[in-house]
Scaffold this motif. Structure first.
Motif, PDB file in Angstrom:
ATOM      1  N   ALA A 170     -63.159  30.052  52.661  1.00  0.00           N
ATOM      2  CA  ALA A 170     -63.228  31.101  53.660  1.00  0.00           C
ATOM      3  C   ALA A 170     -63.073  32.322  52.822  1.00  0.00           C
ATOM      4  O   ALA A 170     -63.552  33.691  53.193  1.00  0.00           O
ATOM      5  CB  ALA A 170     -62.620  30.999  54.841  1.00  0.00           C
ATOM      6  N   GLU A 171     -62.109  32.330  52.060  1.00  0.00           N
ATOM      7  CA  GLU A 171     -61.490  33.400  51.154  1.00  0.00           C
ATOM      8  C   GLU A 171     -62.192  33.652  49.997  1.00  0.00           C
ATOM      9  O   GLU A 171     -61.764  34.578  49.101  1.00  0.00           O
ATOM     10  CB  GLU A 171     -59.898  33.413  51.043  1.00  0.00           C
ATOM     11  CG  GLU A 171     -59.315  33.202  52.238  1.00  0.00           C
ATOM     12  CD  GLU A 171     -57.754  33.246  52.324  1.00  0.00           C
ATOM     13  OE1 GLU A 171     -57.131  33.524  51.288  1.00  0.00           O
ATOM     14  OE2 GLU A 171     -57.077  32.259  52.943  1.00  0.00           O
ATOM     15  N   LEU A 172     -62.966  32.757  49.514  1.00  0.00           N
ATOM     16  CA  LEU A 172     -63.376  32.711  48.195  1.00  0.00           C
ATOM     17  C   LEU A 172     -64.214  34.032  47.670  1.00  0.00           C
ATOM     18  O   LEU A 172     -63.847  34.829  46.677  1.00  0.00           O
ATOM     19  CB  LEU A 172     -64.384  31.620  48.057  1.00  0.00           C
ATOM     20  CG  LEU A 172     -65.135  31.278  46.553  1.00  0.00           C
ATOM     21  CD1 LEU A 172     -64.073  31.432  45.345  1.00  0.00           C
ATOM     22  CD2 LEU A 172     -66.068  30.340  46.542  1.00  0.00           C
ATOM     23  N   ALA A 173     -65.121  34.549  48.551  1.00  0.00           N
ATOM     24  CA  ALA A 173     -65.683  35.805  48.201  1.00  0.00           C
ATOM     25  C   ALA A 173     -64.976  37.092  47.874  1.00  0.00           C
ATOM     26  O   ALA A 173     -64.979  37.797  47.004  1.00  0.00           O
ATOM     27  CB  ALA A 173     -66.919  35.796  49.037  1.00  0.00           C
ATOM     28  N   GLU A 174     -63.947  37.035  48.878  1.00  0.00           N
ATOM     29  CA  GLU A 174     -62.926  38.402  48.889  1.00  0.00           C
ATOM     30  C   GLU A 174     -62.338  38.397  47.547  1.00  0.00           C
ATOM     31  O   GLU A 174     -61.795  39.171  46.758  1.00  0.00           O
ATOM     32  CB  GLU A 174     -62.132  38.469  50.026  1.00  0.00           C
ATOM     33  CG  GLU A 174     -61.340  39.669  50.184  1.00  0.00           C
ATOM     34  CD  GLU A 174     -60.565  39.519  51.551  1.00  0.00           C
ATOM     35  OE1 GLU A 174     -59.785  40.640  51.664  1.00  0.00           O
ATOM     36  OE2 GLU A 174     -60.703  38.630  52.114  1.00  0.00           O
ATOM     37  N   HIS A 175     -61.994  37.060  47.166  1.00  0.00           N
ATOM     38  CA  HIS A 175     -60.944  37.081  45.910  1.00  0.00           C
ATOM     39  C   HIS A 175     -62.062  37.260  44.738  1.00  0.00           C
ATOM     40  O   HIS A 175     -61.374  37.759  43.811  1.00  0.00           O
ATOM     41  CB  HIS A 175     -60.314  35.704  45.955  1.00  0.00           C
ATOM     42  CG  HIS A 175     -59.294  35.377  47.048  1.00  0.00           C
ATOM     43  ND1 HIS A 175     -59.055  34.056  47.489  1.00  0.00           N
ATOM     44  CD2 HIS A 175     -58.577  36.140  48.080  1.00  0.00           C
ATOM     45  CE1 HIS A 175     -57.959  34.447  48.589  1.00  0.00           C
ATOM     46  NE2 HIS A 175     -57.833  35.568  48.650  1.00  0.00           N
ATOM     47  N   SER A 176     -63.001  36.679  44.840  1.00  0.00           N
ATOM     48  CA  SER A 176     -63.971  36.773  43.528  1.00  0.00           C
ATOM     49  C   SER A 176     -64.296  38.432  43.385  1.00  0.00           C
ATOM     50  O   SER A 176     -64.151  38.971  41.993  1.00  0.00           O
ATOM     51  CB  SER A 176     -65.245  36.074  43.730  1.00  0.00           C
ATOM     52  OG  SER A 176     -65.213  34.839  44.127  1.00  0.00           O
ATOM     53  N   ASN A 189     -68.820  35.453  54.596  1.00  0.00           N
ATOM     54  CA  ASN A 189     -68.185  36.390  53.797  1.00  0.00           C
ATOM     55  C   ASN A 189     -68.814  36.500  52.288  1.00  0.00           C
ATOM     56  O   ASN A 189     -68.873  37.384  51.952  1.00  0.00           O
ATOM     57  CB  ASN A 189     -66.693  35.759  53.349  1.00  0.00           C
ATOM     58  CG  ASN A 189     -65.832  35.898  54.766  1.00  0.00           C
ATOM     59  OD1 ASN A 189     -66.177  36.983  55.418  1.00  0.00           O
ATOM     60  ND2 ASN A 189     -64.747  35.150  54.948  1.00  0.00           N
ATOM     61  N   ALA A 190     -69.334  35.472  52.239  1.00  0.00           N
ATOM     62  CA  ALA A 190     -70.224  35.563  50.647  1.00  0.00           C
ATOM     63  C   ALA A 190     -71.431  36.250  50.710  1.00  0.00           C
ATOM     64  O   ALA A 190     -71.624  36.952  49.842  1.00  0.00           O
ATOM     65  CB  ALA A 190     -70.936  33.951  50.125  1.00  0.00           C
ATOM     66  N   LYS A 191     -72.294  36.495  51.838  1.00  0.00           N
ATOM     67  CA  LYS A 191     -73.140  37.401  52.031  1.00  0.00           C
ATOM     68  C   LYS A 191     -72.412  39.043  52.316  1.00  0.00           C
ATOM     69  O   LYS A 191     -73.034  39.868  51.414  1.00  0.00           O
ATOM     70  CB  LYS A 191     -73.884  37.063  53.431  1.00  0.00           C
ATOM     71  CG  LYS A 191     -74.724  35.980  53.211  1.00  0.00           C
ATOM     72  CD  LYS A 191     -75.420  35.786  54.368  1.00  0.00           C
ATOM     73  CE  LYS A 191     -76.360  34.445  54.627  1.00  0.00           C
ATOM     74  NZ  LYS A 191     -76.926  34.033  55.837  1.00  0.00           N
ATOM     75  N   LYS A 192     -71.243  39.121  52.757  1.00  0.00           N
ATOM     76  CA  LYS A 192     -70.681  40.265  52.903  1.00  0.00           C
ATOM     77  C   LYS A 192     -70.437  40.905  51.578  1.00  0.00           C
ATOM     78  O   LYS A 192     -70.255  42.148  51.330  1.00  0.00           O
ATOM     79  CB  LYS A 192     -69.420  40.255  53.956  1.00  0.00           C
ATOM     80  CG  LYS A 192     -68.661  41.480  53.956  1.00  0.00           C
ATOM     81  CD  LYS A 192     -67.452  41.418  54.920  1.00  0.00           C
ATOM     82  CE  LYS A 192     -66.437  42.471  55.064  1.00  0.00           C
ATOM     83  NZ  LYS A 192     -65.377  42.136  55.783  1.00  0.00           N
ATOM     84  N   TYR A 193     -69.739  40.094  50.515  1.00  0.00           N
ATOM     85  CA  TYR A 193     -69.056  40.521  49.278  1.00  0.00           C
ATOM     86  C   TYR A 193     -69.896  40.042  48.193  1.00  0.00           C
ATOM     87  O   TYR A 193     -69.614  40.624  47.135  1.00  0.00           O
ATOM     88  CB  TYR A 193     -67.540  39.759  49.159  1.00  0.00           C
ATOM     89  CG  TYR A 193     -66.606  40.199  50.096  1.00  0.00           C
ATOM     90  CD1 TYR A 193     -66.037  41.386  49.975  1.00  0.00           C
ATOM     91  CD2 TYR A 193     -66.210  39.400  51.099  1.00  0.00           C
ATOM     92  CE1 TYR A 193     -65.014  41.767  50.720  1.00  0.00           C
ATOM     93  CE2 TYR A 193     -65.191  39.674  51.917  1.00  0.00           C
ATOM     94  CZ  TYR A 193     -64.797  40.974  51.795  1.00  0.00           C
ATOM     95  OH  TYR A 193     -63.457  41.225  52.869  1.00  0.00           O
ATOM     96  N   LEU A 217     -51.079  39.575  40.748  1.00  0.00           N
ATOM     97  CA  LEU A 217     -52.388  39.817  40.306  1.00  0.00           C
ATOM     98  C   LEU A 217     -53.341  38.566  40.320  1.00  0.00           C
ATOM     99  O   LEU A 217     -54.593  38.817  40.015  1.00  0.00           O
ATOM    100  CB  LEU A 217     -52.540  40.212  38.843  1.00  0.00           C
ATOM    101  CG  LEU A 217     -51.711  41.527  38.665  1.00  0.00           C
ATOM    102  CD1 LEU A 217     -52.115  41.966  37.169  1.00  0.00           C
ATOM    103  CD2 LEU A 217     -52.083  42.665  39.420  1.00  0.00           C
ATOM    104  N   ASP A 218     -52.752  37.437  40.847  1.00  0.00           N
ATOM    105  CA  ASP A 218     -53.677  36.285  40.759  1.00  0.00           C
ATOM    106  C   ASP A 218     -54.582  36.164  41.970  1.00  0.00           C
ATOM    107  O   ASP A 218     -54.426  36.390  42.978  1.00  0.00           O
ATOM    108  CB  ASP A 218     -52.706  34.946  41.059  1.00  0.00           C
ATOM    109  CG  ASP A 218     -52.988  33.870  40.937  1.00  0.00           C
ATOM    110  OD1 ASP A 218     -54.412  33.669  40.939  1.00  0.00           O
ATOM    111  OD2 ASP A 218     -52.310  32.713  41.317  1.00  0.00           O
TER     112      ASP A 218
END
Length: 595
Positions: free
Chosen positions: A312-318, A457-461, A510-511
């Motif tokens: 769920a958090e992947l795209a935002e962290h990418s 989220n992937a579409k959003k980011y 920074l991780d």
């Protein structure tokens, strides 16, 4: 010591031939097709000495001359009283590490932990155990042993290896350099072991063809994802492992935890400290949950808590990977642009430029024979993004990204070429096991993730050069391809209140992969926080802090010596000065903009 099953050892002519094929297959990627087929027959019929044993030996003169080493032939002539004793499972076999010929700083034993693939299943001579072998290394302290050992619980990933090998040029410092003072210089043995299914463990769940395909797609211009080929390649690998008798359902965190405690019992330690890094923190936490009486303390570096939903958090962290380096650059007068323009615009300009006019670079890499070769690559935005993403585990690399882009805009591609070389380097393939990733993730993560939110989220980011949606669509299919069953023991519902033993949590600010907020939230739930359970978040650091600098080691030493004391904080002064410098730079930058 554990008393395990006893298997009767012997060889038939076919068994020895098969054993020879097994050894060759493990040491060569260019294994001939005919021998591969013969090996498959050996494995299917069970005739090789890793898994089976009989009693009658063939005569040496009946064997091909290159089948056995001379010392093995000599053993065939030994009287019955000197024959190899009955094998015991589980067991360990160690001997002085080969590097000791040139290295005398510490005594070190290298070897193997032998366990059953399914430790809970009873086996007979008619149905012998399938054996899993796990590389281990035991480093002894410089002086007398005065404290409990520290054991590193596998690699990250899941599926990443510690990469224990049996050949070194001289000093194996990569294994102890980050914790030498706190362990080997302070009376504590240091023990390393792989996770089952990764590194040089057998059964090996690695699928090199998947990485080969991934690199092939990335280095083909223009870049086009091909999920059909990816799924076909994964399926082929999974089917090959199944044909070899591997059941991937026995390669997960809970079985890795059993392996760890099996090793503890065989080494006859009452307690030890567990050091986990990234996914290894989950293994450490699970071990402490199941064996608290044998856990002296936990050191959790770049913590990956069970309760998070990384998909769920992947795209935002990418996205952070592609913005963070340039935000840091703008906060540093030594790096930011003189005209006040946000440096991320340079990155955007470069990505647009290579989309229209891709540069062609000659990049170095290691080929299948482990010799340096060169590959001509037409560089796509996706390849650059992939190279940046893979190197964001390293804080030094993060700070280097803006200069790499500045140079590339000026047609100086030396640094970019080196970055891409690291990405396509075949030598790195054995560090990660695609099958182990699937077996662990499908057990503890994928079935419990919110993929609807992850897709949203992937579409959003989504970025022009980076899209997490294909991975989010692909990963749930891994569980079907490998036929992995999800955990049924509430593995995601970790009971923080029951974790009362000493804990040290280390995180880098920074991780982007195990963000520091995970560490902060986890620490806030612990019952002994700020007493014997401590959190240190390092500014300007990324993933895997244990091997970052001496300040981290000073904190670890202070914790291991006395977790109830205030953690030694002297070395953090310079860290805080750096943070203040960055904060002041940000303020200055804002002031300049307002003027």
């Amino acid at each position: 010591m554990i008393n395990g099953e006893r298997l009767i050892f012997s060889f038939s002519k076919f068994a020895i031939m098969c054993d020879h094929l097994v050894i060759r297959s493990l040491t060569s990627r260019s294994f001939k097709v005919k021998n591969t087929i013969a090996l498959l027959l050996c494995l299917l019929t069970g005739f090789h000495s890793f898994l089976y044993a009989q009693t009658d030996h063939p005569q040496p003169d009946q064997l091909p001359k290159d089948t056995l080493a001379p010392e093995k032939v000599a053993k065939l002539h030994e009287p019955a009283s000197k024959k190899k004793p009955l094998a015991i499972l589980p067991r360990i076999e160690t001997e002085p590490c080969p590097f000791l010929k040139k290295f005398d700083k510490y005594q070190a034993d290298c070897g193997t932990l032998f366990v059953k693939e399914n430790p809970d299943e009873a086996h007979t001579l008619k149905k012998p155990a399938r054996i899993v072998t796990i590389p281990i290394m035991i480093l002894q302290p410089a002086g007398p042993v005065t404290g409990d050992p520290v054991v590193i619980t596998g690699g990250g990933g899941p599926g990443s290896a510690i990469y224990l090998m049996d050949e070194y040029d001289d000093d194996p410092a990569m294994y102890y350099s980050g914790i030498e003072t706190s362990t080997l210089q302070n009376g504590r043995p240091l023990i390393l072991m792989e996770m089952r299914g990764s590194g040089l463990s057998i059964a090996d769940l690695d699928c090199p063809a998947i990485t080969d395909l991934e690199i092939d797609l990335l280095t083909t211009y223009p870049y086009k994802p091909d999920n059909k080929r990816v799924i076909k390649t994964i399926t082929n690998c999974a089917n090959r492992k199944k044909l070899l008798g591997v059941d991937a359902n026995f390669y997960n965190t809970d079985y890795a935890v059993k392996d760890i405690d099996t090793l503890r019992q065989l080494l006859e330690f009452e307690k030890w400290h567990l050091l986990g890094i990234s996914h290894g923190t989950r293994i450490s936490l699970r071990y402490a949950e199941q064996y608290p009486q044998h856990t002296a303390s936990l050191i959790l570096d770049s913590i990956y808590p069970f309760e998070v939903d990384p998909y769920a958090e992947l795209a935002e962290h990418s996205v952070q990977v592609f913005t963070q380096p340039f935000t840091l650059c703008d906060a540093d007068p030594r790096c930011r642009l003189a005209d006040g323009t946000a440096s991320v615009t340079l990155f955007e300009s470069f990505m647009a430029q290579i989309q229209q006019e891709p540069p062609t670079l000659n990049v170095d890499y290691y080929d299948e024979s482990w010799t340096v070769g060169q590959k001509t690559v037409k560089v796509s935005p996706e390849l650059v993004a992939y190279a940046l993403f893979n190197n964001s585990y390293d804080s030094d690399a993060i700070f280097a990204f803006p200069q790499i882009i500045k140079d590339a805009l000026n047609k100086d591609y030396a640094k970019l070429s080196a970055l891409i070389s690291e990405t396509i380097d075949l030598q790195n393939y054995t560090w990660f096991s695609e099958g182990a990733y699937s077996s662990y993730a499908c057990y503890e993560e994928i079935p419990f993730s919110n993929f609807a939110l992850a897709t949203e989220n992937a579409k959003k980011y989504k970025l022009p050069y980076w899209d997490d949606l294909p991975a989010i669509k692909l990963d749930p299919q891994l569980c079907q391809i490998w036929n992995i069953k999800a955990a049924v023991n509430n593995i995601k519902n970790f009971d923080h209140e029951q974790l009362t033993l000493p804990v040290l949590i280390l995180a880098g600010d920074l991780d982007p992969f195990t963000p520091s907020i995970w560490a902060i939230d986890f620490h806030a739930k612990l019952p002994m926080r700020n007493k014997t359970q401590h959190l240190r978040v390092w500014p300007l650091k990324s993933h895997n802090l244990v091997y970052e600098d001496k300040c981290v080691e000073t904190v670890i030493l202070s914790f291991l010596n006395d977790p109830e004391q205030t953690i030694n904080n002297e070395c953090a002064i310079q860290d805080m000065r750096e943070v203040e410098f960055v904060k002041e730079s940000i303020i200055d930058a804002d002031t300049d903009d307002s003027q």
